[in-house]
Design an enzyme around this catalytic site. Structure first.
Site, short mmCIF file in Angstrom:
data_model
loop_
_atom_site.label_atom_id
_atom_site.label_comp_id
_atom_site.label_asym_id
_atom_site.label_seq_id
_atom_site.Cartn_x
_atom_site.Cartn_y
_atom_site.Cartn_z
N TYR A 159 -55.67 62.48 3.09
CA TYR A 159 -56.32 60.66 1.39
C TYR A 159 -57.42 60.64 2.16
CZ TYR A 159 -55.56 56.49 -0.91
OH TYR A 159 -56.16 55.80 -1.63
N HIS A 166 -65.26 51.79 -9.01
CA HIS A 166 -64.34 50.15 -8.17
C HIS A 166 -65.21 49.20 -8.45
CE1 HIS A 166 -61.39 53.37 -6.93
NE2 HIS A 166 -60.73 52.49 -6.64
N ASN A 194 -61.74 49.45 1.17
CA ASN A 194 -60.96 49.10 1.78
C ASN A 194 -61.62 48.20 2.55
OD1 ASN A 194 -58.61 49.43 1.54
ND2 ASN A 194 -58.19 51.68 1.42
N TYR A 214 -48.44 2.52 4.24
CA TYR A 214 -48.08 4.64 4.79
C TYR A 214 -49.53 5.33 4.84
CZ TYR A 214 -43.63 4.85 4.35
OH TYR A 214 -42.25 3.85 5.04
N ARG A 245 -51.17 3.40 8.36
CA ARG A 245 -51.13 3.42 9.49
C ARG A 245 -50.15 4.80 9.66
NH1 ARG A 245 -45.31 1.77 9.31
NH2 ARG A 245 -44.32 1.01 6.95
N PHE A 289 -54.59 47.07 4.56
CA PHE A 289 -55.63 46.64 3.42
C PHE A 289 -54.35 44.81 2.88
CE2 PHE A 289 -53.22 50.19 2.56
CZ PHE A 289 -52.96 50.21 1.29
N GLU A 348 -49.65 50.77 -6.38
CA GLU A 348 -49.72 49.51 -5.37
C GLU A 348 -49.19 48.47 -6.01
OE1 GLU A 348 -54.08 49.64 -6.27
OE2 GLU A 348 -53.81 51.22 -4.53
#
Length: 508
Positions: free
Chosen positions: A53, A83, A195, A280, A283, A329, A414
Site C-alpha cells: 500500500y 490532494h 500523510n 469569586y 478570591r 495518522f 475513512e
C-alpha cells in the site's frame, strides 16, 4: 537568530516553542543514517514484486489497484497534486514553519521511506526562509492532514506558491531564486509527505504557546484587579490550597501572593475595609486558574508526545523490510488536546471579564461608577466592558468540542475522523479574543489603582502599571478608547505583561 538542533523523537516542548517564536531548526546529524536505511528498505521491498500500500498501489478506497513500476514516480506526483485541494486563508508563516519542522522530525526517524535528498530540501527551505503558501481549510484530521500537507509537498515539487520575505512567489520561481531544484518524488515519498498530523499539531502547539503567555498575563491582570478592588489576600493563603492538593492551584496561589507582596494598597485592606469576602472572580482565582494550568499541562504532554511521533502510513521497518499499514495518522489525541486548550482560553477570559465587570460596578468595587471621576458626563469603561463580554461570548461559542464531531470521507473508507484540524485552527482566533479581554482588564485595573493614590501596589504590579502608563495615560475624561485598547492588548499579546514576574508555566 537562535539555532535549535532537532533530535527526531526527542525534541522538548521548549524547542518547539522556540521554533514557533522564530528559531532556525538544524537536523541532528545522527538522523541521517536512519533516513538512508529507510529509503534503502523501500527499494528492497519494491524488489520483492509484491503489492504494498502506498508504494505500488492506489490510495484509500483505490488501494486494490496495482501500479506498474513504470508509473511509480507519476503515482507519487499525482497524489500530491490531487490532494492539494485546500481552501481559505494561508497558514500564518510561523505556524507553517512549525508544521514543516514537525514533518522534518517525523520523516527523519527512519520509518517513512524518505530519501536523504528530500529531507535536505525540506531543511534547506527552512534555512532559507521559503515557506509554502498553505490554505488553512480542508483537513478533517484523518487520514492525516492530507490537503494542507499536500500543499507543502506541492511546493517542494515546484507547484503552487511560496512565501519569501513576505512575498508570494510561484513555487518553481522561488526555488530557482534560492538555487534549489524542484523535487522529483521517489516511491512512497509523496504519500509520506502528505500523510500525518503535522498541520493539526502545529496549530495546536501554537495555540498552546499563546495560551501559556495569556495565562501568565492573566495572573498579573488578576492580581492588579484585586489591588484595584482592595480585595483580601486571605484567599491566597497557602494553607488553604495545600489542603486541596492540586498542583496548579497551589502554584497559582503562590504566584498571586508573590505579585502582591509588599503592597501598601494590600495593607490598607486590613484596617479600613469592612468587607469579609470578595466576589469569586477575585478570591477563586487560584482554583480557576490553577485548574486551567493543570489542563494546559495535560494538553502540553499530549502534544509533546505527538510532536515527537511518526504519524504517516504505511510505516517502514528496515530491520525486517516490512511496510505496515496502520492508523497513526488519526489525530484524535491532538483533537482532545486542542479542545482542552480551547476550554482553558475560554475560562481565562470568562473570569477576567467578570473582574472587569466588578470593577466598573460601584456597588461591588467601591470605586467611582465605570471608573471615571465624572460619571454621567463621562461613560468611562462602560463599553470596554461590553466589548470584553462580547469577546468572551464569542469564545464560548468557539469552545464547543471539535473532537465530538465526525463525518465519513473517501467513500466511507475513512469513516471516523478526528476534526483535529479545525479544532486546533480556531485556537489562535480565541487567543486574539482573550488578549483583548485581558487588555481591557489591564486598563480597568490600572485605572482602579489610580484612585487609591498615594497608596502604591507591589513593586511588580507598579512596574506593570508603569508599563501601561508609558503608552496609555490615566482616563480623566472620555476620549477615543480604541487606541488605548489596542495598546494594552499589544502589551498582553507580545508577552510584556507576562514577563513582569516569575510565573508558573507549562514547563513546571
Amino acid at each position: 537568530m537562535t539555532e535549535i538542533t532537532i533530535k527526531p523523537g526527542h525534541v522538548p516542548l521548549a524547542d518547539w516553542r522556540a521554533v514557533y517564536r522564530g528559531a532556525t531548526p538544524v537536523l541532528d546529524a545522527a538522523a541521517h543514517p536512519l533516513i538512508a536505511e529507510s529509503a534503502a528498505a523501500v527499494e528492497r521491498i519494491l524488489s520483492k514484486g509484491e503489492p504494498v500500500y502506498g508504494i505500488n498501489t492506489g490510495f484509500g478506497k483505490l488501494a486494490s489497484v496495482r501500479i506498474g513500476d513504470e508509473d511509480l514516480e507519476t503515482l507519487q506526483r499525482n497524489i500530491v497534486l490531487s490532494h492539494a485541494a485546500g481552501v481559505g486563508e494561508p497558514m500564518p508563516v510561523p505556524i507553517a514553519r512549525l508544521m514543516m519542522v514537525l514533518k522534518l522530525a517525523s520523516l527523519s526517524q527512519g520509518a517513512s521511506g524518505i530519501r536523504p535528498a528530500t529531507i535536505a530540501l525540506l531543511e534547506t527551505m527552512l534555512a532559507k526562509g521559503l515557506t509554502p503558501v498553505i490554505p488553512c481549510q480542508g483537513s478533517v484530521g484523518a487520514s492525516g492532514d492530507l490537503a494542507p500537507l499536500s500543499h507543502l509537498a506541492a511546493a517542494m515539487i515546484g507547484v503552487g506558491e511560496i512565501f519569501v520575505d513576505g512575498e508570494r512567489l510561484q513555487a518553481n520561481a522561488a526555488l530557482a531564486e534560492a538555487g534549489l531544484d524542484p523535487l522529483t518524488l521517489g516511491p512512497k515519498e509523496g504519500l509520506a509527505l502528505l500523510n500525518g498530523t503535522q498541520f493539526s499539531c502545529a496549530n495546536a502547539l501554537a495555540g498552546l504557546f499563546e495560551a501559556e503567555r495569556l495565562f501568565q498575563s492573566a495572573l498579573v491582570t488578576g492580581a492588579l484587579s484585586v489591588e484595584a478592588a482592595k480585595g483580601s489576600d486571605t484567599p491566597f493563603d497557602p494553607r488553604i490550597h495545600d489542603l486541596r492538593r492540586h498542583k496548579g492551584q497551589i502554584e497559582t496561589a503562590a504566584a498571586l501572593r508573590a505579585l502582591m507582596a509588599g503592597s501598601a494598597i494590600r495593607a490598607s485592606h486590613q484596617t479600613d475595609d469592612p468587607r469579609v469576602q470578595d466576589p469569586y472572580c477575585l478570591r477563586c482565582q487560584p482554583q480557576v486558574m490553577g485548574a486551567v494550568l493543570d489542563l494546559l499541562r495535560q494538553a502540553a504532554t499530549t502534544l509533546e508526545t505527538e510532536a515527537n511521533g511518526v504519524s504517516d502510513n504505511p510505516l517502514i521497518f528496515p530491520d525486517t523490510d516490512e511496510a505496515l499499514s496502520g492508523g497513526n495518522f488519526h489525530a484524535e489525541p491532538v483533537a482532545f488536546a486542542a479542545d482542552m486548550i480551547a476550554l482553558a482560553l475560554c475560562e481565562i477570559g470568562s473570569i477576567s471579564e467578570r473582574r472587569t465587570a466588578m470593577l466598573v460596578d460601584p456597588a461591588l468595587s467601591g470605586l467611582p461608577a465605570f471608573l471615571t471621576p465624572k460619571p454621567g458626563l463621562n461613560s468611562g469603561f462602560m463599553i470596554p466592558q461590553v466589548t470584553a463580554a462580547a469577546l468572551v461570548s464569542e469564545n464560548k461559542q468557539k469552545a464547543y468540542p471539535a473532537s465530538v464531531d465526525s463525518i465519513p470521507t473517501s467513500a466511507n473508507q475513512e469513516d471516523h475522523v478526528s476534526m483535529a484540524a479545525h479544532g486546533a485552527r480556531r485556537l489562535l482566533g480565541m487567543a486574539d479574543n482573550l488578549a483583548a479581554v485581558l487588555g481591557i482588564e489591564y486598563l480597568a485595573a490600572a485605572q482602579g489603582c489610580d484612585f487609591h493614590g498615594p497608596l502604591a501596589s507591589s513593586k511588580t504590579l507598579e512596574a506593570g502599571r508603569a508599563l501601561l502608563r508609558h503608552q496609555v495615560p490615566t482616563l480623566a475624561d472620555d476620549r477615543h478608547f480604541h487606541p488605548d485598547i489596542l495598546a494594552a492588548t499589544a502589551l498582553i499579546a507580545e508577552g510584556k505583561v507576562a514577563a513582569l514576574a516569575e510565573l508558573p508555566g507549562l514547563a513546571a
